[in-house]
Design an enzyme around this catalytic site. Structure first.
Site, short mmCIF file in Angstrom:
data_model
loop_
_atom_site.label_atom_id
_atom_site.label_comp_id
_atom_site.label_asym_id
_atom_site.label_seq_id
_atom_site.Cartn_x
_atom_site.Cartn_y
_atom_site.Cartn_z
CB SER A 147 20.54 32.63 55.10
OG SER A 147 21.78 32.66 54.42
CE LYS A 200 20.76 33.77 50.57
NZ LYS A 200 20.40 33.78 52.00
#
EC number: 3.4.21.89
Length: 242
Positions: A54, A127
């Protein structure tokens, strides 16, 4: 006992004392090293591995990263920071880990206690911070860009599929609540981030209290070693929220 036998016993006694002294010093060194490693892991830095794609191409699967645990306790979080955080609830759906032999579990537990193991990486997420408390984050404008507080972002760290017309396949317009963050993966079309967790208890926002720290360096593999940037040129022109 003759003087000769006493003299002969002295080197043996000295050797025994030297051996005991060496073992004692070695034990002290080991204990101190373990204590220092434990304190460093608990309060300063910690190691994690990357289990998914990701954050590509910034981070690759199985990269090892070092996280600064002084963020956010003593150092503020900034837009652009790559942060590790615990699941706010409902983000992860990991199957139970297969049982390991007891000897492996003991060894991994010892390494984890001193910060040399990364066995808990599957319980955390990583993230990039896009929105701070009070920020309005929107996507996408006519050029396919995301904006924060009305300022379009030029995001050089993104991995987008060929032919993508926008930096996100999902449009949104949100305001980040107090004490929370809006986070997104760099592999923007392959990241289950804040955009796709609106049905969770936190509505896609990450409480700042869930942040473990800021990732600042790739430590492994050797050919991937390097500092992780927060891309100040992307976020410096954004006005404060409100």
């Amino acid at each position: 006992m003759t003087e000769e036998s006493v003299a002969a016993d002295q080197p043996a006694a000295q050797r025994r004392r030297s051996t005991v002294s060496f073992l004692r010093d070695l034990l002290i060194i080991i204990v101190v090293a373990l204590l220092v490693s434990f304190l460093v892991k608990t309060f300063l830095i910690r190691s994690f591995y990357i289990p998914s794609g990701s954050m590509e191409n910034t981070l690759q699967i199985d990269d090892r990263i070092i996280v600064n645990e002084l963020v956010p306790g003593m150092v503020d979080i900034n837009r652009g920071d790559v942060v590790v955080f615990t699941d706010p609830g409902g983000w992860l759906d990991n199957p139970p880990a297969p049982a390991q032999p007891w000897l492996v579990q003991v060894w991994d537990g010892l390494l984890n206690a001193v910060g040399l193991s990364v066995s808990d990486s599957n319980d955390h997420l990583i993230k990039r911070v896009i929105g701070l408390p009070g920020d309005r984050v929107e996507c996408c404008n006519a050029l396919g860009q995301m904006s924060v507080n009305g300022v379009p972002l030029n995001e050089p760290y993104l991995l987008l599929p060929q032919g993508a017309q926008a930096v996100s396949a999902k449009s949104f317009d949100i305001t980040v609540p107090k004490n929370s963050l809006w986070v997104m993966g760099d592999n923007r079309y392959n990241s289950k981030d804040s955009r796709y967790n609106g049905n969770t208890p936190g509505k896609g926002f990450v409480p700042i209290d869930n942040v473990v720290g800021r990732a600042f360096v790739i430590s492994w593999p050797i050919d991937r070693w390097g500092w992780l940037s927060d891309y100040p040129q992307t976020f410096d022109g954004i006005p404060a929220a409100g």
